[in-house]
Write a protein that holds these residues in place. Structure first.
Motif, mmCIF file in Angstrom:
data_model
loop_
_atom_site.group_PDB
_atom_site.id
_atom_site.type_symbol
_atom_site.label_atom_id
_atom_site.label_comp_id
_atom_site.label_asym_id
_atom_site.label_seq_id
_atom_site.Cartn_x
_atom_site.Cartn_y
_atom_site.Cartn_z
ATOM 1 N N LEU A 117 -48.897 31.299 -71.060
ATOM 2 C CA LEU A 117 -49.441 30.575 -72.210
ATOM 3 C C LEU A 117 -48.332 30.047 -73.117
ATOM 4 C CD1 LEU A 117 -52.522 32.783 -73.103
ATOM 5 C CD2 LEU A 117 -52.585 30.330 -72.604
ATOM 6 N N ALA A 118 -47.296 30.842 -73.303
ATOM 7 C CA ALA A 118 -46.203 30.423 -74.181
ATOM 8 C C ALA A 118 -45.542 29.137 -73.701
ATOM 9 C CB ALA A 118 -45.162 31.536 -74.277
ATOM 10 N N ASP A 119 -45.659 28.863 -72.399
ATOM 11 C CA ASP A 119 -45.040 27.657 -71.836
ATOM 12 C C ASP A 119 -45.871 26.401 -72.068
ATOM 13 O OD1 ASP A 119 -42.988 29.270 -70.655
ATOM 14 O OD2 ASP A 119 -44.340 29.735 -68.987
ATOM 15 N N VAL A 120 -47.149 26.561 -72.394
ATOM 16 C CA VAL A 120 -48.037 25.397 -72.416
ATOM 17 C C VAL A 120 -48.617 25.086 -73.797
ATOM 18 C CG1 VAL A 120 -48.655 25.826 -70.014
ATOM 19 C CG2 VAL A 120 -50.153 26.676 -71.815
ATOM 20 N N LEU A 121 -48.516 25.997 -74.728
ATOM 21 C CA LEU A 121 -49.203 25.793 -76.012
ATOM 22 C C LEU A 121 -48.635 24.631 -76.813
ATOM 23 C CD1 LEU A 121 -49.883 29.452 -77.242
ATOM 24 C CD2 LEU A 121 -51.382 27.891 -75.967
ATOM 25 N N ASP A 122 -47.370 24.277 -76.584
ATOM 26 C CA ASP A 122 -46.776 23.169 -77.330
ATOM 27 C C ASP A 122 -46.861 21.832 -76.610
ATOM 28 O OD1 ASP A 122 -46.086 24.712 -79.522
ATOM 29 O OD2 ASP A 122 -44.126 25.247 -78.711
ATOM 30 N N LEU A 123 -47.540 21.806 -75.475
ATOM 31 C CA LEU A 123 -47.676 20.543 -74.758
ATOM 32 C C LEU A 123 -48.651 19.612 -75.493
ATOM 33 C CD1 LEU A 123 -48.054 21.826 -71.075
ATOM 34 C CD2 LEU A 123 -45.982 20.995 -72.198
ATOM 35 N N SER A 161 -51.287 20.836 -60.619
ATOM 36 C CA SER A 161 -52.045 21.920 -61.242
ATOM 37 C C SER A 161 -51.272 23.220 -61.085
ATOM 38 C CB SER A 161 -53.428 22.047 -60.580
ATOM 39 O OG SER A 161 -54.182 20.875 -60.778
ATOM 40 N N VAL A 162 -51.026 23.888 -62.204
ATOM 41 C CA VAL A 162 -50.193 25.091 -62.198
ATOM 42 C C VAL A 162 -50.988 26.246 -62.822
ATOM 43 C CG1 VAL A 162 -47.982 26.089 -62.879
ATOM 44 C CG2 VAL A 162 -48.170 23.615 -62.524
ATOM 45 N N PRO A 163 -51.086 27.410 -62.159
ATOM 46 C CA PRO A 163 -51.804 28.546 -62.743
ATOM 47 C C PRO A 163 -51.160 29.036 -64.041
ATOM 48 C CG PRO A 163 -51.371 28.884 -60.397
ATOM 49 C CD PRO A 163 -50.565 27.698 -60.818
ATOM 50 N N VAL A 164 -52.002 29.407 -65.001
ATOM 51 C CA VAL A 164 -51.530 30.017 -66.250
ATOM 52 C C VAL A 164 -51.847 31.517 -66.118
ATOM 53 C CG1 VAL A 164 -51.634 29.982 -68.764
ATOM 54 C CG2 VAL A 164 -52.099 27.887 -67.464
ATOM 55 N N VAL A 165 -50.844 32.311 -65.763
ATOM 56 C CA VAL A 165 -51.097 33.665 -65.268
ATOM 57 C C VAL A 165 -51.604 34.635 -66.334
ATOM 58 C CG1 VAL A 165 -49.524 33.473 -63.321
ATOM 59 C CG2 VAL A 165 -48.644 34.235 -65.537
ATOM 60 N N ASP A 166 -51.285 34.402 -67.593
ATOM 61 C CA ASP A 166 -51.714 35.358 -68.616
ATOM 62 C C ASP A 166 -52.867 34.833 -69.470
ATOM 63 O OD1 ASP A 166 -50.090 33.438 -69.790
ATOM 64 O OD2 ASP A 166 -49.224 34.816 -71.257
ATOM 65 N N ALA A 167 -53.467 33.693 -69.089
ATOM 66 C CA ALA A 167 -54.632 33.191 -69.817
ATOM 67 C C ALA A 167 -55.877 33.937 -69.353
ATOM 68 C CB ALA A 167 -54.805 31.700 -69.574
ATOM 69 N N PRO A 168 -56.779 34.288 -70.260
ATOM 70 C CA PRO A 168 -58.034 34.923 -69.832
ATOM 71 C C PRO A 168 -58.792 34.024 -68.868
ATOM 72 C CG PRO A 168 -57.770 35.050 -72.226
ATOM 73 C CD PRO A 168 -56.705 34.124 -71.731
ATOM 74 N N TRP A 169 -59.364 34.621 -67.844
ATOM 75 C CA TRP A 169 -60.180 33.854 -66.913
ATOM 76 C C TRP A 169 -61.436 33.380 -67.629
ATOM 77 C CZ3 TRP A 169 -60.136 35.198 -61.068
ATOM 78 C CH2 TRP A 169 -58.813 35.394 -60.648
ATOM 79 N N GLU A 170 -61.997 32.265 -67.164
ATOM 80 C CA GLU A 170 -63.150 31.675 -67.834
ATOM 81 C C GLU A 170 -64.286 31.446 -66.841
ATOM 82 O OE1 GLU A 170 -64.204 31.118 -70.702
ATOM 83 O OE2 GLU A 170 -62.519 30.982 -72.093
ATOM 84 N N HIS A 171 -65.483 31.242 -67.410
ATOM 85 C CA HIS A 171 -66.690 31.109 -66.609
ATOM 86 C C HIS A 171 -67.094 29.645 -66.434
ATOM 87 C CE1 HIS A 171 -67.047 35.327 -67.384
ATOM 88 N NE2 HIS A 171 -67.392 35.168 -68.646
ATOM 89 N N SER A 172 -67.725 29.368 -65.309
ATOM 90 C CA SER A 172 -68.610 28.208 -65.209
ATOM 91 C C SER A 172 -70.023 28.780 -65.175
ATOM 92 C CB SER A 172 -68.334 27.375 -63.951
ATOM 93 O OG SER A 172 -68.791 28.045 -62.793
ATOM 94 N N VAL A 173 -70.971 28.069 -65.773
ATOM 95 C CA VAL A 173 -72.303 28.658 -65.955
ATOM 96 C C VAL A 173 -73.392 27.639 -65.645
ATOM 97 C CG1 VAL A 173 -71.406 30.148 -67.788
ATOM 98 C CG2 VAL A 173 -72.536 28.004 -68.407
#
Length: 298
Positions: A181-187, A256-268
């Motif tokens: 997350l720290a790598d992407v928050l400032d994008l 597309s690059v995985p964000v390893v420490d981001a919480p997983w999210e749902h599709s519903v």
């Protein structure tokens, strides 16, 4: 305005290639090129850079209007068709992006086989229609992400997936096997309209991780995955998604690059709370059963 020209314009915008767009629409390349040239003359603006093919600023603006115009025409056509067949029960299915990945067509097909007498109408939803299409009764069920936070809406979780960042292939982080997350928050993130539901913007921008602060903004706005990818491929911003997005939207110039420490999210699957429609109840039952049997692969 000729609807064929609008369809040709959107096909080129999404494919970023005149030949592929022509093949997709079963047109000759010269016919499709003619549609675009006629549209540009009608609007008095150049819509595409030709080499490589990409939207001009005027084209980016027009893309949002063109998609809305075609959606409105399709909705009107479906509505009139339904009125002309009053005895045919219809279930209207909203799908945001690729819905719940491979589960989406499985559920629709299972319902079609279980209730062949019910007409199915598929409706594409934009990022701004997280709940509004249901609440306005434009659709009866909706495949959306993330989970809906609204007391008027019932939610069935169909998949839980890792988060990814979608970035221009030319950016340095695109070479990484994964990021944090720290790598992407400032994008700079592609911007969604102000009326986009808060749960979706929080999901898209990792709002919790950034302490509630707004993200850096790219120059571009988007309400569909294709618009996000058009901006990303041009190097003008980043987007975020669930991991299955990468399977459904391979797009030249993006990674597309995985964000390893981001919480997983749902599709519903979202429906109106307490909807008594037997077709809606059956659709929900099939969706949850299939989600257990065929989980979306990570």
């Amino acid at each position: 305005m000729d609807l064929r020209r609008l369809s040709s314009f959107l096909a080129v915008a999404e494919e970023q290639h005149f030949g592929r767009a022509a093949a997709r629409l079963f047109l000759s390349p010269s016919a499709l090129t003619g549609h675009i040239q006629q549209l540009e003359r009608e609007l008095g603006a150049r819509l595409f850079h030709r080499s490589p093919v990409s939207l001009t600023p005027a084209g980016e603006r027009f893309a949002r209007h063109a998609r809305s115009l075609l959606d409105a025409v399709h909705s009107a056509t479906d509505d009139v068709a339904g009125a002309s067949q009053p005895d045919v029960e219809t279930l209207r299915i909203g799908i945001m992006g690729h819905g719940s990945a491979e589960l989406t067509p499985k559920v629709i097909d299972a319902f079609r086989r279980a209730r062949p007498g019910i007409r199915l109408a598929l409706e594409t939803l934009t990022f701004t229609e997280h709940t509004s299409a249901l609440l306005s009764r434009r659709v009866d069920v909706a495949f959306v992400r993330p989970a809906v936070a609204d007391e008027r809406i019932a939610v069935d979780v169909l998949s839980t997936e890792q988060r990814i960042i979608v970035a221009p292939a030319r950016w340095e982080l695109a070479d990484a096997p994964s990021v944090r997350l720290a790598d992407v928050l400032d994008l700079p993130f592609v911007v969604v309209p102000p009326h986009t539901p808060r749960p979706f913007t929080d999901y898209l921008y990792f709002t919790e991780a950034r302490g509630g602060e707004a993200p850096r903004r790219s120059p571009d706005h988007a309400v569909t995955p294709q618009e996000v990818l058009t901006s990303v491929s041009a190097g003008r911003g980043a987007g975020s998604a669930l991991s299955s997005f990468a399977r459904y939207y391979p797009w030249p110039g993006t990674v597309s690059v995985p964000v390893v420490d981001a919480p997983w999210e749902h599709s519903v699957l979202a429906t109106r709370l307490g909807d008594p429609n037997p077709a809606v109840r059956l659709f929900r039952s099939l969706a949850t059963t299939l989600a257990e049997r065929f989980p979306v692969r990570p």
